[in-house]
Write a protein that holds these residues in place. Structure first.
Motif, PDB file in Angstrom:
ATOM      1  N   GLY A 202       0.929  -1.354   0.008  1.00  0.00           N
ATOM      2  CA  GLY A 202      -0.313  -0.335   0.227  1.00  0.00           C
ATOM      3  C   GLY A 202       1.424   1.476  -0.279  1.00  0.00           C
ATOM      4  N   ALA A 203       1.831   0.938  -0.041  1.00  0.00           N
ATOM      5  CA  ALA A 203       2.752   2.348  -0.706  1.00  0.00           C
ATOM      6  C   ALA A 203       2.998   3.053  -1.802  1.00  0.00           C
ATOM      7  CB  ALA A 203       4.449   1.794  -0.189  1.00  0.00           C
ATOM      8  N   SER A 204       2.954   4.976  -2.240  1.00  0.00           N
ATOM      9  CA  SER A 204       2.863   5.171  -2.840  1.00  0.00           C
ATOM     10  C   SER A 204       4.935   5.518  -3.533  1.00  0.00           C
ATOM     11  CB  SER A 204       1.825   6.398  -3.674  1.00  0.00           C
ATOM     12  OG  SER A 204       0.922   5.764  -3.033  1.00  0.00           O
ATOM     13  N   LEU A 205       4.692   4.963  -5.041  1.00  0.00           N
ATOM     14  CA  LEU A 205       5.741   5.382  -5.615  1.00  0.00           C
ATOM     15  C   LEU A 205       6.334   6.653  -6.180  1.00  0.00           C
ATOM     16  CD1 LEU A 205       7.197   2.357  -8.068  1.00  0.00           C
ATOM     17  CD2 LEU A 205       7.979   2.682  -5.839  1.00  0.00           C
ATOM     18  N   LEU A 206       7.469   7.577  -5.170  1.00  0.00           N
ATOM     19  CA  LEU A 206       7.812   8.948  -6.251  1.00  0.00           C
ATOM     20  C   LEU A 206       9.058   8.548  -6.568  1.00  0.00           C
ATOM     21  CD1 LEU A 206       7.405  11.562  -3.978  1.00  0.00           C
ATOM     22  CD2 LEU A 206       9.538  11.606  -5.154  1.00  0.00           C
ATOM     23  N   PHE A 207       9.365   9.319  -7.783  1.00  0.00           N
ATOM     24  CA  PHE A 207      10.511   9.170  -8.723  1.00  0.00           C
ATOM     25  C   PHE A 207      11.243  10.346  -8.484  1.00  0.00           C
ATOM     26  CE2 PHE A 207       9.370   5.168  -9.641  1.00  0.00           C
ATOM     27  CZ  PHE A 207      10.418   4.190 -10.154  1.00  0.00           C
ATOM     28  N   GLU A 208      12.580  10.496  -7.964  1.00  0.00           N
ATOM     29  CA  GLU A 208      12.426  11.888  -7.565  1.00  0.00           C
ATOM     30  C   GLU A 208      14.352  11.885  -8.962  1.00  0.00           C
ATOM     31  OE1 GLU A 208      14.198  12.489  -4.141  1.00  0.00           O
ATOM     32  OE2 GLU A 208      14.916  10.480  -4.210  1.00  0.00           O
ATOM     33  N   ASN A 209      14.889  12.852  -8.204  1.00  0.00           N
ATOM     34  CA  ASN A 209      15.851  13.229  -9.691  1.00  0.00           C
ATOM     35  C   ASN A 209      15.228  13.710 -10.870  1.00  0.00           C
ATOM     36  OD1 ASN A 209      17.954  15.013  -7.520  1.00  0.00           O
ATOM     37  ND2 ASN A 209      18.240  13.148  -6.995  1.00  0.00           N
ATOM     38  N   ILE A 210      14.227  13.315 -11.524  1.00  0.00           N
ATOM     39  CA  ILE A 210      13.674  13.234 -12.687  1.00  0.00           C
ATOM     40  C   ILE A 210      14.521  14.705 -13.957  1.00  0.00           C
ATOM     41  CG2 ILE A 210      11.737  13.203 -14.536  1.00  0.00           C
ATOM     42  CD1 ILE A 210      10.320  11.721 -12.393  1.00  0.00           C
ATOM     43  N   SER A 211      14.800  14.546 -14.370  1.00  0.00           N
ATOM     44  CA  SER A 211      15.963  15.660 -14.712  1.00  0.00           C
ATOM     45  C   SER A 211      15.812  16.260 -16.555  1.00  0.00           C
ATOM     46  CB  SER A 211      17.682  16.237 -14.578  1.00  0.00           C
ATOM     47  OG  SER A 211      18.466  14.460 -15.327  1.00  0.00           O
ATOM     48  N   GLU A 212      15.807  14.811 -17.420  1.00  0.00           N
ATOM     49  CA  GLU A 212      15.438  14.378 -18.253  1.00  0.00           C
ATOM     50  C   GLU A 212      13.882  13.729 -18.704  1.00  0.00           C
ATOM     51  OE1 GLU A 212      18.685  12.612 -19.980  1.00  0.00           O
ATOM     52  OE2 GLU A 212      19.879  14.426 -20.452  1.00  0.00           O
ATOM     53  N   PHE A 213      13.718  13.646 -20.103  1.00  0.00           N
ATOM     54  CA  PHE A 213      12.293  13.953 -20.770  1.00  0.00           C
ATOM     55  C   PHE A 213      12.383  12.115 -20.610  1.00  0.00           C
ATOM     56  CE2 PHE A 213      10.184  11.093 -24.250  1.00  0.00           C
ATOM     57  CZ  PHE A 213       8.951  11.911 -24.448  1.00  0.00           C
ATOM     58  N   ASN A 214      13.283  11.633 -20.835  1.00  0.00           N
ATOM     59  CA  ASN A 214      13.611  10.043 -20.707  1.00  0.00           C
ATOM     60  C   ASN A 214      13.480   9.498 -19.565  1.00  0.00           C
ATOM     61  OD1 ASN A 214      15.938  11.088 -20.141  1.00  0.00           O
ATOM     62  ND2 ASN A 214      17.192   8.960 -20.746  1.00  0.00           N
ATOM     63  N   GLN A 215      13.901  10.211 -18.260  1.00  0.00           N
ATOM     64  CA  GLN A 215      13.615   9.941 -17.454  1.00  0.00           C
ATOM     65  C   GLN A 215      12.472   9.834 -16.567  1.00  0.00           C
ATOM     66  OE1 GLN A 215      16.264  12.382 -15.589  1.00  0.00           O
ATOM     67  NE2 GLN A 215      17.949  10.710 -14.953  1.00  0.00           N
ATOM     68  N   LEU A 216      11.813  10.707 -17.377  1.00  0.00           N
ATOM     69  CA  LEU A 216       9.904  10.307 -16.676  1.00  0.00           C
ATOM     70  C   LEU A 216       8.840   9.622 -17.746  1.00  0.00           C
ATOM     71  CD1 LEU A 216       7.812  12.708 -15.668  1.00  0.00           C
ATOM     72  CD2 LEU A 216       7.672  13.247 -17.714  1.00  0.00           C
ATOM     73  N   ASN A 217       9.838   9.277 -19.054  1.00  0.00           N
ATOM     74  CA  ASN A 217       8.986   8.568 -19.564  1.00  0.00           C
ATOM     75  C   ASN A 217       9.599   7.370 -18.283  1.00  0.00           C
ATOM     76  OD1 ASN A 217       8.265   6.375 -20.769  1.00  0.00           O
ATOM     77  ND2 ASN A 217       9.384   6.682 -22.506  1.00  0.00           N
ATOM     78  N   PHE A 218      10.722   6.728 -17.890  1.00  0.00           N
ATOM     79  CA  PHE A 218      11.271   5.057 -17.435  1.00  0.00           C
ATOM     80  C   PHE A 218      10.449   5.329 -15.716  1.00  0.00           C
ATOM     81  CE2 PHE A 218      13.706   3.159 -14.299  1.00  0.00           C
ATOM     82  CZ  PHE A 218      14.159   1.962 -15.100  1.00  0.00           C
ATOM     83  N   ALA A 219       9.654   6.634 -15.669  1.00  0.00           N
ATOM     84  CA  ALA A 219       9.137   6.476 -14.665  1.00  0.00           C
ATOM     85  C   ALA A 219       7.732   5.987 -14.016  1.00  0.00           C
ATOM     86  CB  ALA A 219       9.323   8.066 -13.894  1.00  0.00           C
ATOM     87  N   TRP A 220       7.285   6.859 -15.095  1.00  0.00           N
ATOM     88  CA  TRP A 220       5.462   6.312 -16.162  1.00  0.00           C
ATOM     89  C   TRP A 220       5.339   5.038 -16.117  1.00  0.00           C
ATOM     90  CZ3 TRP A 220       3.662   4.666 -20.512  1.00  0.00           C
ATOM     91  CH2 TRP A 220       2.498   4.814 -20.786  1.00  0.00           C
TER      92      TRP A 220
END
Length: 405
Positions: A202-220
């Motif tokens: 029941g924990a939520s995932l938070l991805f930090e230090n997203i500095s580029e588009f491809n990192q956001l894609n990976f986190a998504w």
């Protein structure tokens, strides 16, 4: 940076706020409070100060409390409903059993601060005591209604069983290591396991230090509920409109969805192609089936797609040897592989039941083959209600075909 100078000049110490954005509403759901120090006209991060264990604990605790106090008072005065993420050193707050910390937090609660809007960020890998001590602190904090986030996963070697034991509300994954644009295959698998674990506890995932588009894609793609990083918003002394990043995220999400849709269509096309070709290869085969000859025949028919073929029964026992394409492009047959059992593999039973029920083949996810040490897919297809052929597809073929990887 001289630690004593910082402590003696607390009037130059103040918080900055970095936005954290939700995936579901694409709005700012909260802010992480980060320490800053003004030297002349320059504003510098206090991260090195807090990370330096040679600086006396009382200095670090004093500055930490000073920053938190300023932020908490701003939230109180502005009656903000955002979540406030506060970094704390668990080693410091347990020195007196946490009494000072909890008394301090209760003082803010008496002024109107809602505990459910506070998230304490803890770095489990930097905790020096026994894990059960940290577990006790987390349980007590959560009993007060305050949320707890485990920070810096990705940098640390925290094990899944430790995360499950500590049972945080939020798991923060650091993507800073991906600045060289690499996405290690094994890390993908580890993050998938972390995503599954987070969902189960029941924990939520938070991805930090997203500095580029491809990192956001990976986190998504990894199931992030929250995003944080310079690609979206840098730490600033003030706050932003909740919907500041909504348009950017919606455009990016649309791009991700379009790309994933193409991948799924390509996978369906490959599945249909394999099914049609296998039906053709099997249509003139008579009972009783010679397993080895059938395996060799299928391998020959599909040699442009596969590098390994074998047949199992519904219990997972291999009924044939392995037909394997060698480096020179010639088929070799390994009789000794017969009678191996593969029912221990994840999803084996589910796939067998699905093939029996749906009467069609199944294409696996990408995974790392233990023999080739490369990422492959496997297509499994029902010969009848007791026999199933497995077609291993190499990465080279998947790479050539757009969207299959």
């Amino acid at each position: 940076m001289d630690a004593l100078d910082i402590v003696m000049n607390k009037q130059n110490v103040f918080p900055h706020y970095q936005p954290i954005i939700s995936a579901d509403k694409q709005e700012i759901m909260g802010y992480e409070v980060l320490g800053r120090y003004k030297v002349g006209e320059e504003v510098i991060s206090l991260a090195p100060f807090f990370q330096d264990s040679s600086i006396p604990e009382e200095y670090r605790l004093e500055i930490e409390e000073h920053i938190h106090h300023q932020a908490l008072m701003v939230f109180l005065e502005e009656r903000r409903g955002d979540y406030m993420f506060l970094n704390i050193d668990a080693n410091l707050i347990i020195t007196d059993g946490g009494e000072h910390f909890f008394n301090r937090m209760n003082a803010y609660k008496e002024q109107g601060m809602l505990f459910e809007n506070i998230v304490l960020e803890l770095k489990e890998h930097e905790f020096h005591g026994d894990l059960s001590q940290l577990k006790h602190v987390i349980q007590y904090v959560q009993s007060m209604g305050i949320n707890v986030a485990l920070d810096d996963l990705g940098k640390s070697s925290t094990h899944l069983d430790e995360i499950a034991y500590l049972n945080p509300n939020i798991v923060k994954v650091d993507l800073e290591f991906m600045e060289d644009h690499s996405f290690p295959g094994m890390f993908r698998e580890a993050l998938h396991s972390l995503s599954v674990l987070s969902r189960k506890i029941g924990a939520s995932l938070l991805f930090e230090n997203i500095s580029e588009f491809n990192q956001l894609n990976f986190a998504w793609k990894q199931g992030a509920r929250y995003f944080q990083g310079h690609y979206l918003g840098k730490p600033k002394p003030g706050f932003l409109d909740k919907m500041t990043f909504a348009e950017t995220l919606r455009k990016d999400f649309n791009h991700f969805l379009h790309f994933e849709k193409k991948k799924i269509e390509a996978q369906i096309e490959l599945t249909n192609t394999l099914a049609a070709r296998l039906q053709e290869a099997l249509k003139n085969k008579k009972e009783p089936i010679d397993m080895d000859e059938l395996t060799k025949s299928i391998a020959s028919e599909l040699e442009d797609i596969t590098f390994r073929v074998y047949i199992c029964n519904y219990e997972g026992f291999q009924q044939s040897g392995n037909a394997v394409l060698d480096k020179e492009g010639n088929w070799q047959y390994h009789f000794e592989e017969r009678n191996r059992n593969w029912s221990w593999r994840p999803y084996f039973l589910e796939n067998i039941v699905r093939m029996n029920f749906e009467k069609k083949g199944i294409l696996s996810d990408l995974y790392t083959d233990i023999h080739k040490e490369e990422r492959i897919r496997t297509y499994s297809y029902p010969i009848n209600e007791d026999l199933y052929v497995f077609i291993d597809i190499p990465y080279s073929y998947l790479f050539e075909k757009d969207f299959l990887i």
